[in-house]
Design a protein around this motif. Structure first.
Motif, PDB file in Angstrom:
ATOM      1  N   SER A   1       5.833  11.916 -10.539  1.00 58.79           N
ATOM      2  CA  SER A   1       5.113  10.770  -9.996  1.00 58.79           C
ATOM      3  C   SER A   1       4.917   9.687 -11.053  1.00 58.79           C
ATOM      4  O   SER A   1       4.782   9.989 -12.240  1.00 58.79           O
ATOM      5  CB  SER A   1       3.736  11.228  -9.511  1.00 58.79           C
ATOM      6  N   PRO A   2       4.849   8.437 -10.596  1.00 59.18           N
ATOM      7  CA  PRO A   2       4.485   7.357 -11.520  1.00 59.18           C
ATOM      8  C   PRO A   2       3.112   7.589 -12.161  1.00 59.18           C
ATOM      9  O   PRO A   2       2.863   7.121 -13.261  1.00 59.18           O
ATOM     10  CB  PRO A   2       4.449   6.113 -10.627  1.00 59.18           C
ATOM     11  N   ILE A   3       2.259   8.338 -11.500  1.00 52.10           N
ATOM     12  CA  ILE A   3       0.923   8.613 -12.035  1.00 52.10           C
ATOM     13  C   ILE A   3       1.031   9.366 -13.363  1.00 52.10           C
ATOM     14  O   ILE A   3       0.199   9.179 -14.258  1.00 52.10           O
ATOM     15  CB  ILE A   3       0.076   9.399 -11.014  1.00 52.10           C
ATOM     16  N   LEU A   4       2.053  10.173 -13.512  1.00 46.80           N
ATOM     17  CA  LEU A   4       2.269  10.903 -14.763  1.00 46.80           C
ATOM     18  C   LEU A   4       3.014  10.070 -15.797  1.00 46.80           C
ATOM     19  O   LEU A   4       2.736  10.153 -16.986  1.00 46.80           O
ATOM     20  CB  LEU A   4       3.062  12.187 -14.492  1.00 46.80           C
TER      21      LEU A   4
ATOM     22  N   SER B   1       0.817  -1.212   0.000  1.00 46.68           N
ATOM     23  CA  SER B   1       0.000   0.000   0.000  1.00 46.68           C
ATOM     24  C   SER B   1       0.851   1.264   0.000  1.00 46.68           C
ATOM     25  O   SER B   1       0.408   2.321  -0.450  1.00 46.68           O
ATOM     26  CB  SER B   1      -0.947  -0.001   1.195  1.00 46.68           C
ATOM     27  N   GLY B   2       2.082   1.165   0.466  1.00 46.83           N
ATOM     28  CA  GLY B   2       2.966   2.323   0.485  1.00 46.83           C
ATOM     29  C   GLY B   2       3.247   2.876  -0.903  1.00 46.83           C
ATOM     30  O   GLY B   2       3.446   4.078  -1.070  1.00 46.83           O
ATOM     31  N   ALA B   3       3.259   2.009  -1.913  1.00 44.49           N
ATOM     32  CA  ALA B   3       3.514   2.464  -3.279  1.00 44.49           C
ATOM     33  C   ALA B   3       2.397   3.384  -3.766  1.00 44.49           C
ATOM     34  O   ALA B   3       2.641   4.331  -4.517  1.00 44.49           O
ATOM     35  CB  ALA B   3       3.665   1.270  -4.216  1.00 44.49           C
ATOM     36  N   ILE B   4       1.183   3.117  -3.333  1.00 46.76           N
ATOM     37  CA  ILE B   4       0.040   3.942  -3.742  1.00 46.76           C
ATOM     38  C   ILE B   4       0.134   5.315  -3.076  1.00 46.76           C
ATOM     39  O   ILE B   4       0.015   6.348  -3.739  1.00 46.76           O
ATOM     40  CB  ILE B   4      -1.282   3.237  -3.415  1.00 46.76           C
ATOM     41  N   ALA B   5       0.378   5.316  -1.782  1.00 47.45           N
ATOM     42  CA  ALA B   5       0.504   6.585  -1.061  1.00 47.45           C
ATOM     43  C   ALA B   5       1.688   7.395  -1.592  1.00 47.45           C
ATOM     44  O   ALA B   5       1.579   8.611  -1.777  1.00 47.45           O
ATOM     45  CB  ALA B   5       0.645   6.323   0.432  1.00 47.45           C
ATOM     46  N   GLU B   6       2.792   6.756  -1.863  1.00 46.48           N
ATOM     47  CA  GLU B   6       3.990   7.437  -2.365  1.00 46.48           C
ATOM     48  C   GLU B   6       3.728   8.076  -3.734  1.00 46.48           C
ATOM     49  O   GLU B   6       4.201   9.182  -4.007  1.00 46.48           O
ATOM     50  CB  GLU B   6       5.165   6.461  -2.449  1.00 46.48           C
TER      51      GLU B   6
ATOM     52  N   GLY C   1      17.425  -3.023 -11.617  1.00 49.00           N
ATOM     53  CA  GLY C   1      18.508  -2.314 -12.277  1.00 49.00           C
ATOM     54  C   GLY C   1      19.845  -2.667 -11.649  1.00 49.00           C
ATOM     55  O   GLY C   1      19.920  -3.069 -10.489  1.00 49.00           O
ATOM     56  N   THR C   2      20.858  -2.531 -12.423  1.00 48.97           N
ATOM     57  CA  THR C   2      22.225  -2.767 -11.954  1.00 48.97           C
ATOM     58  C   THR C   2      23.086  -1.620 -12.449  1.00 48.97           C
ATOM     59  O   THR C   2      22.611  -0.732 -13.155  1.00 48.97           O
ATOM     60  CB  THR C   2      22.791  -4.092 -12.521  1.00 48.97           C
ATOM     61  N   GLU C   3      24.367  -1.659 -12.110  1.00 51.12           N
ATOM     62  CA  GLU C   3      25.253  -0.619 -12.621  1.00 51.12           C
ATOM     63  C   GLU C   3      25.400  -0.704 -14.127  1.00 51.12           C
ATOM     64  O   GLU C   3      25.793   0.245 -14.787  1.00 51.12           O
ATOM     65  CB  GLU C   3      26.611  -0.687 -11.938  1.00 51.12           C
ATOM     66  N   LYS C   4      25.039  -1.856 -14.719  1.00 52.86           N
ATOM     67  CA  LYS C   4      25.133  -2.019 -16.176  1.00 52.86           C
ATOM     68  C   LYS C   4      23.889  -1.516 -16.902  1.00 52.86           C
ATOM     69  O   LYS C   4      23.909  -1.377 -18.117  1.00 52.86           O
ATOM     70  CB  LYS C   4      25.354  -3.491 -16.524  1.00 52.86           C
ATOM     71  N   GLY C   5      22.808  -1.296 -16.169  1.00 47.67           N
ATOM     72  CA  GLY C   5      21.609  -0.829 -16.842  1.00 47.67           C
ATOM     73  C   GLY C   5      20.467  -0.583 -15.876  1.00 47.67           C
ATOM     74  O   GLY C   5      20.491  -1.021 -14.734  1.00 47.67           O
ATOM     75  N   PRO C   6      19.432   0.133 -16.350  1.00 46.91           N
ATOM     76  CA  PRO C   6      18.288   0.473 -15.502  1.00 46.91           C
ATOM     77  C   PRO C   6      17.359  -0.717 -15.295  1.00 46.91           C
ATOM     78  O   PRO C   6      17.462  -1.739 -15.971  1.00 46.91           O
ATOM     79  CB  PRO C   6      17.584   1.560 -16.313  1.00 46.91           C
ATOM     80  N   ALA C   7      16.440  -0.555 -14.354  1.00 47.61           N
ATOM     81  CA  ALA C   7      15.397  -1.557 -14.155  1.00 47.61           C
ATOM     82  C   ALA C   7      14.568  -1.654 -15.427  1.00 47.61           C
ATOM     83  O   ALA C   7      14.460  -0.686 -16.187  1.00 47.61           O
ATOM     84  CB  ALA C   7      14.513  -1.159 -12.976  1.00 47.61           C
ATOM     85  N   GLN C   8      14.002  -2.838 -15.658  1.00 50.20           N
ATOM     86  CA  GLN C   8      13.204  -3.042 -16.866  1.00 50.20           C
ATOM     87  C   GLN C   8      11.898  -3.762 -16.548  1.00 50.20           C
ATOM     88  O   GLN C   8      11.865  -4.644 -15.687  1.00 50.20           O
ATOM     89  CB  GLN C   8      13.948  -3.908 -17.878  1.00 50.20           C
ATOM     90  N   LEU C   9      10.861  -3.361 -17.260  1.00 44.83           N
ATOM     91  CA  LEU C   9       9.616  -4.107 -17.290  1.00 44.83           C
ATOM     92  C   LEU C   9       9.719  -5.018 -18.498  1.00 44.83           C
ATOM     93  O   LEU C   9       9.981  -4.553 -19.610  1.00 44.83           O
ATOM     94  CB  LEU C   9       8.414  -3.170 -17.452  1.00 44.83           C
TER      95      LEU C   9
ATOM     96  N   SER D   1      12.747   0.251 -20.133  1.00 45.74           N
ATOM     97  CA  SER D   1      13.343   0.808 -18.917  1.00 45.74           C
ATOM     98  C   SER D   1      12.264   1.415 -18.032  1.00 45.74           C
ATOM     99  O   SER D   1      11.303   2.010 -18.524  1.00 45.74           O
ATOM    100  CB  SER D   1      14.363   1.886 -19.268  1.00 45.74           C
ATOM    101  N   VAL D   2      12.462   1.250 -16.726  1.00 47.87           N
ATOM    102  CA  VAL D   2      11.522   1.769 -15.736  1.00 47.87           C
ATOM    103  C   VAL D   2      12.324   2.493 -14.660  1.00 47.87           C
ATOM    104  O   VAL D   2      13.326   1.962 -14.176  1.00 47.87           O
ATOM    105  CB  VAL D   2      10.719   0.616 -15.085  1.00 47.87           C
ATOM    106  N   LEU D   3      11.880   3.676 -14.292  1.00 49.61           N
ATOM    107  CA  LEU D   3      12.537   4.402 -13.205  1.00 49.61           C
ATOM    108  C   LEU D   3      12.322   3.661 -11.889  1.00 49.61           C
ATOM    109  O   LEU D   3      11.269   3.033 -11.689  1.00 49.61           O
ATOM    110  CB  LEU D   3      11.968   5.813 -13.086  1.00 49.61           C
ATOM    111  N   PRO D   4      13.272   3.758 -10.976  1.00 50.20           N
ATOM    112  CA  PRO D   4      13.107   3.070  -9.687  1.00 50.20           C
ATOM    113  C   PRO D   4      11.802   3.428  -8.980  1.00 50.20           C
ATOM    114  O   PRO D   4      11.144   2.558  -8.408  1.00 50.20           O
ATOM    115  CB  PRO D   4      14.328   3.531  -8.885  1.00 50.20           C
ATOM    116  N   ALA D   5      11.392   4.683  -9.038  1.00 48.49           N
ATOM    117  CA  ALA D   5      10.154   5.102  -8.369  1.00 48.49           C
ATOM    118  C   ALA D   5       8.907   4.511  -9.019  1.00 48.49           C
ATOM    119  O   ALA D   5       7.829   4.514  -8.416  1.00 48.49           O
ATOM    120  CB  ALA D   5      10.062   6.627  -8.361  1.00 48.49           C
ATOM    121  N   ASP D   6       9.030   4.000 -10.240  1.00 47.90           N
ATOM    122  CA  ASP D   6       7.879   3.474 -10.978  1.00 47.90           C
ATOM    123  C   ASP D   6       7.761   1.951 -10.904  1.00 47.90           C
ATOM    124  O   ASP D   6       6.769   1.385 -11.359  1.00 47.90           O
ATOM    125  CB  ASP D   6       7.964   3.890 -12.447  1.00 47.90           C
ATOM    126  N   ARG D   7       8.773   1.293 -10.369  1.00 45.62           N
ATOM    127  CA  ARG D   7       8.827  -0.171 -10.401  1.00 45.62           C
ATOM    128  C   ARG D   7       7.632  -0.840  -9.736  1.00 45.62           C
ATOM    129  O   ARG D   7       7.102  -1.816 -10.264  1.00 45.62           O
ATOM    130  CB  ARG D   7      10.106  -0.661  -9.729  1.00 45.62           C
TER     131      ARG D   7
END
Length: 159
Positions: free
Chosen positions: A56-59, A43-48, A110-118, A82-88
């Motif tokens: 925001s991930p909402i945008l 639920s914290g992801a929704i409030a955040e 994500g790692t130092e070699k690349g961003p998080a991915q969906l 690619s997905v931003l950490p705040a959007d994961r």
């Protein structure tokens, strides 16, 4: 507390509108928030997501949905974006709102070699509506969303 999918989606959408998000983004967020909670999400992801209407991930996540569909048209059914950490946390839930069926939806860290991915595989199957059974929602999240939604109701009408 147990909520219906539509009732919780409506509450989350009203809270997002009151927090300052555009109505279309708020409506999409409401449905994604209901998917998130139906899947047992944090639920914290929704409030955040509601904290900053300028960042925001909402945008961003509705744009990811568009990109996912476009990438599938161009490169085939297996897609990695690619997905931003705040959007994961909410990205898979937004992806579930697409009018196609997705298989193997994962978020790769994500790692130092690349961003998080969906990552997902888009199929030609018709997407099913989200399950309308009861959704368990923590009371503190309901309070947070209700407080925000009440701000919208208390706002003076525009002249």
């Amino acid at each position: 507390m147990t909520w219906s999918f539509d009732a919780f989606a409506g509450l989350a959408a009203r809270a997002a509108t009151a927090a300052g998000f555009p109505d279309d983004r708020a409506q999409t967020f409401g449905r994604a928030a209901a998917v998130h909670m139906a899947r047992g999400g944090d639920s914290g992801a929704i409030a955040e997501a509601l904290r900053d209407p300028a960042d925001s991930p909402i945008l961003r996540l509705p744009l990811l949905m568009h990109d996912l569909m476009r990438a599938a048209q161009i490169s085939g059914p297996s897609v990695a974006l690619s997905v931003l950490p705040a959007d994961r946390a909410l990205a898979p839930d937004y992806a579930e709102l697409l009018p196609v069926t997705l298989r193997d939806v994962t978020i790769r860290s994500g790692t130092e070699k690349g961003p998080a991915q969906l990552r997902a595989t888009v199929t030609e199957d018709v997407a099913e509506e989200p399950d309308a059974k009861g959704i368990d929602v923590p009371d503190d999240l309901v309070e947070t969303l209700s407080r925000l939604a009440e701000r919208e109701q208390d706002a003076p009408a525009a002249p």
